[in-house]
Write a protein that holds these residues in place. Structure first.
Motif, PDB file in Angstrom:
ATOM      1  N   VAL A  22       0.820  -1.151  -0.030  1.00 24.68           N
ATOM      2  CA  VAL A  22      -0.032   0.023  -0.039  1.00 24.68           C
ATOM      3  C   VAL A  22       0.828   1.202  -0.003  1.00 24.68           C
ATOM      4  N   PHE A  23       2.081   1.373   0.536  1.00 27.69           N
ATOM      5  CA  PHE A  23       2.888   2.407   0.407  1.00 27.69           C
ATOM      6  C   PHE A  23       3.483   2.820  -0.699  1.00 27.69           C
ATOM      7  N   PHE A  24       3.277   1.910  -1.781  1.00 31.56           N
ATOM      8  CA  PHE A  24       3.788   2.442  -3.021  1.00 31.56           C
ATOM      9  C   PHE A  24       2.742   3.085  -3.938  1.00 31.56           C
ATOM     10  N   GLU A  25       1.546   3.274  -3.223  1.00 29.62           N
ATOM     11  CA  GLU A  25       0.283   4.177  -3.924  1.00 29.62           C
ATOM     12  C   GLU A  25       0.419   5.542  -3.150  1.00 29.62           C
ATOM     13  N   GLN A  26       0.469   6.440  -4.044  1.00 28.22           N
ATOM     14  CA  GLN A  26       0.647   7.853  -3.722  1.00 28.22           C
ATOM     15  C   GLN A  26      -0.832   8.114  -2.967  1.00 28.22           C
ATOM     16  N   ASN A  27      -1.791   7.522  -3.230  1.00 29.25           N
ATOM     17  CA  ASN A  27      -3.218   8.010  -2.707  1.00 29.25           C
ATOM     18  C   ASN A  27      -3.211   7.256  -1.312  1.00 29.25           C
ATOM     19  N   HIS A  28      -2.344   6.726  -0.821  1.00 25.79           N
ATOM     20  CA  HIS A  28      -2.283   5.949   0.448  1.00 25.79           C
ATOM     21  C   HIS A  28      -1.845   7.161   1.411  1.00 25.79           C
ATOM     22  N   ILE A  29      -1.152   8.364   0.926  1.00 22.42           N
ATOM     23  CA  ILE A  29      -0.795   9.566   1.693  1.00 22.42           C
ATOM     24  C   ILE A  29      -2.205  10.285   2.307  1.00 22.42           C
ATOM     25  N   ASP A  30      -2.470  10.087   3.697  1.00 25.60           N
ATOM     26  CA  ASP A  30      -3.422  10.817   4.323  1.00 25.60           C
ATOM     27  C   ASP A  30      -3.524  12.393   4.288  1.00 25.60           C
ATOM     28  N   LEU A  34       4.418  14.914   5.230  1.00 26.59           N
ATOM     29  CA  LEU A  34       3.496  13.759   4.719  1.00 26.59           C
ATOM     30  C   LEU A  34       3.103  13.011   5.930  1.00 26.59           C
ATOM     31  N   ASN A  35       1.813  12.587   6.013  1.00 25.48           N
ATOM     32  CA  ASN A  35       1.413  11.621   7.073  1.00 25.48           C
ATOM     33  C   ASN A  35       0.790  10.648   6.256  1.00 25.48           C
ATOM     34  N   THR A  36       0.987   9.521   6.871  1.00 27.36           N
ATOM     35  CA  THR A  36       0.239   8.150   6.608  1.00 27.36           C
ATOM     36  C   THR A  36       0.015   7.384   7.699  1.00 27.36           C
ATOM     37  N   SER A  37      -0.983   6.308   7.758  1.00 24.02           N
ATOM     38  CA  SER A  37      -1.243   5.348   8.540  1.00 24.02           C
ATOM     39  C   SER A  37      -1.183   3.938   8.030  1.00 24.02           C
ATOM     40  N   TRP A  38      -1.015   3.020   8.748  1.00 22.22           N
ATOM     41  CA  TRP A  38      -0.818   1.479   8.483  1.00 22.22           C
ATOM     42  C   TRP A  38      -0.878   0.732   9.818  1.00 22.22           C
ATOM     43  N   ASN A  39      -1.784  -0.392   9.820  1.00 19.74           N
ATOM     44  CA  ASN A  39      -2.057  -1.009  11.092  1.00 19.74           C
ATOM     45  C   ASN A  39      -1.936  -0.436  12.473  1.00 19.74           C
ATOM     46  N   GLY A  40      -2.719   0.735  12.204  1.00 19.92           N
ATOM     47  CA  GLY A  40      -2.975   1.558  13.471  1.00 19.92           C
ATOM     48  C   GLY A  40      -1.804   2.269  13.927  1.00 19.92           C
ATOM     49  N   ASN A  41      -0.568   2.427  13.079  1.00 20.87           N
ATOM     50  CA  ASN A  41       0.448   3.176  13.497  1.00 20.87           C
ATOM     51  C   ASN A  41       0.643   4.512  12.383  1.00 20.87           C
ATOM     52  N   ASN A  42       0.984   5.717  12.950  1.00 21.00           N
ATOM     53  CA  ASN A  42       1.165   6.620  12.063  1.00 21.00           C
ATOM     54  C   ASN A  42       2.639   7.005  11.777  1.00 21.00           C
ATOM     55  N   TYR A  43       2.745   7.080  10.470  1.00 20.15           N
ATOM     56  CA  TYR A  43       3.838   7.377  10.054  1.00 20.15           C
ATOM     57  C   TYR A  43       4.386   8.804   9.500  1.00 20.15           C
ATOM     58  N   LEU A  44       5.511   9.739   9.793  1.00 19.06           N
ATOM     59  CA  LEU A  44       5.498  10.867   9.204  1.00 19.06           C
ATOM     60  C   LEU A  44       6.901  10.979   8.369  1.00 19.06           C
ATOM     61  N   PHE A  45       6.810  11.603   7.231  1.00 19.06           N
ATOM     62  CA  PHE A  45       7.666  11.866   6.240  1.00 19.06           C
ATOM     63  C   PHE A  45       7.973  13.366   6.090  1.00 19.06           C
ATOM     64  N   ALA A  46       9.194  13.720   6.024  1.00 11.72           N
ATOM     65  CA  ALA A  46       9.513  15.142   5.768  1.00 11.72           C
ATOM     66  C   ALA A  46      10.540  15.398   4.592  1.00 11.72           C
ATOM     67  N   MET A  47      10.307  16.530   3.877  1.00 10.20           N
ATOM     68  CA  MET A  47      11.195  16.819   2.746  1.00 10.20           C
ATOM     69  C   MET A  47      11.692  18.403   3.049  1.00 10.20           C
ATOM     70  N   ASN A  48      12.908  18.464   2.958  1.00 13.78           N
ATOM     71  CA  ASN A  48      13.415  19.881   2.717  1.00 13.78           C
ATOM     72  C   ASN A  48      12.871  20.467   1.478  1.00 13.78           C
ATOM     73  N   PHE A  73      14.602  14.403   1.477  1.00 11.71           N
ATOM     74  CA  PHE A  73      13.560  13.588   1.921  1.00 11.71           C
ATOM     75  C   PHE A  73      14.127  12.518   3.048  1.00 11.71           C
ATOM     76  N   VAL A  74      13.164  12.417   4.094  1.00 11.75           N
ATOM     77  CA  VAL A  74      13.287  11.338   5.012  1.00 11.75           C
ATOM     78  C   VAL A  74      12.308  11.025   5.616  1.00 11.75           C
ATOM     79  N   GLY A  75      12.225   9.684   6.286  1.00 12.76           N
ATOM     80  CA  GLY A  75      10.965   9.296   6.933  1.00 12.76           C
ATOM     81  C   GLY A  75      11.286   7.852   7.353  1.00 12.76           C
ATOM     82  N   ASN A  76      10.449   7.199   8.494  1.00  7.54           N
ATOM     83  CA  ASN A  76      10.608   5.614   8.626  1.00  7.54           C
ATOM     84  C   ASN A  76       9.693   4.882   7.950  1.00  7.54           C
ATOM     85  N   LEU A  77      10.168   4.040   7.687  1.00  7.61           N
ATOM     86  CA  LEU A  77       9.160   2.786   7.058  1.00  7.61           C
ATOM     87  C   LEU A  77       8.966   1.562   7.665  1.00  7.61           C
TER      88      LEU A  77
END
Length: 361
Positions: free
Chosen positions: A144-152, A305-319, A325-329
């Motif tokens: 699901v993370f490969f789909e841009q529309n997954h970004i909340d 950029l914020n997204t969620s998966w399996n009840g967890n939130n994931y935050l990405f940031a771009m300068n 671009f950085v973030g945890n996957l």
């Protein structure tokens, strides 16, 4: 509180700061204005009519329940009359009803006025493209993370930063050794020589950043560095049009210790790198003193950029300046399990082949 709304003086449309031409731009009539030349058409009227206190809104019959506006402020959009709800620290907003860009002047005035701002150079599409490139080729990532529309949610936001100038004076003494080995027909020899190595010097730093927002994880904000301060300009709220912006809610004094630690760590590494030609080097003693330290206040551009998966939130940031671009996957445990099985089978097959070769020899 006074509001500045970025209306097009030609057609009344909403003006945004254009990252490509670095000007205020109207998407309706294509009017472009330099940020420093913009004058709000209805500024006097906006200042007179703006109502920023949430208690005033409650007294005028709004349906907010007690406690619902704690930590929030409710503004009135002067274009459509709609209510804009924001946190107390937000100073650049967009009306959810008419998309009008609004800057709350008091959030960036007096002691809260930034000295500098680095304007956005990367737009929303740049951030989405960077995300696609970031996840590309990561086999263990959930599909699901490969789909841009997954970004909340994706937001362009100016993050408040304290910028430090400083000078660190340092002196170091190292215990070092040189080891020499040789052999003859009878013995192997080792000679160890011991040395005391002294180094002293000073190092100056300029515009070392530390984010000044409690909402932003410090490690994430440090990870998108560096920002190029050469592109900073004196603060003008026009650069905020079309983006979110927060004022600082962490005082400079609270960030001072961390900044000094960063400076001292850099000095220690730089001095250590001058001690070469030895087999071992260990610090025997050191002394670091602050020669000078001062700070300024700036807003730096960041895409979140914020997204969620399996009840967890994931935050990405771009300068927002250079596109870093950085973030945890997360890791898909099912994919990881199958990869482990395939690896195990592969090693087993390889071992069998080697054994058969040996037996046949």
């Amino acid at each position: 509180m006074g509001l500045t709304e970025y209306e097009c003086p030609a057609c009344g449309g909403v003006m945004n700061f254009d990252t490509k031409n670095q000007m205020l731009s109207c998407p309706f009539c294509d009017t472009k204005i330099k940020v420093q030349d913009y004058v709000a058409p209805r500024q006097e009227e906006q200042d007179k009519d703006a109502k920023a206190d949430s208690n005033e809104w409650l007294s005028e019959g709004t349906e907010w329940k007690p406690g619902e506006t704690d930590g929030m402020v409710v503004y009135s959009c002067q274009s459509c009359g709609g209510e804009i709800v924001a946190s107390e620290n937000e100073g650049s907003l967009t009306c959810p009803f008419c998309s009008n860009n609004v800057v709350v002047k008091e959030k960036f005035s007096g002691d809260l006025r930034p000295d500098y701002v680095i304007p956005f150079k990367k737009d929303k599409q740049d951030a989405m493209d960077a995300y696609s490139g970031y996840v590309k080729g990561k086999f263990l990532l959930p599909k699901v993370f490969f789909e841009q529309n997954h970004i909340d949610k994706i937001r362009g936001i100016y993050i408040p930063y304290w910028l430090y100038d400083g000078k660190i004076n340092a002196s170091y003494r190292y215990n070092a050794t040189k080891v020499r080995t040789w052999s003859d027909s009878d013995y192997n020899y080792t000679e160890t020589s011991f040395f005391e190595v002294d180094r002293a010097g000073s190092e100056s730093f300029s515009h070392v950043p530390h984010d000044a927002s409690k909402e932003m994880p410090d490690d994430l904000m440090e990870s998108i560095e560096p920002f190029d301060f050469k592109e900073a300009v004196p603060f003008n709220s026009g650069y905020l049009a079309g983006f979110l912006a927060n004022r600082y809610d962490i005082n400079a004094e609270e960030t001072k210790t961390h900044i000094l630690d960063r400076m001292k760590h850099t000095v220690e590494n730089d001095i250590r790198n001058t001690v070469t030609g030895y087999s071992t080097v260990n610090i025997a003693s050191k002394d670091q003193t602050i020669g000078s330290l001062s700070h300024q206040y700036a807003l730096y551009p960041v895409w979140l950029l914020n997204t969620s998966w399996n009840g967890n939130n994931y935050l990405f940031a771009m300068n927002g300046q250079n596109g870093k671009f950085v973030g945890n996957l997360p890791v898909d445990k099912v994919k990881a399990f199958f990869l482990y099985i395939l690896s195990a089978l592969g090693f087993t097959a390889l071992a069998v082949i080697v054994c058969l070769i040996i037996i046949s020899m």
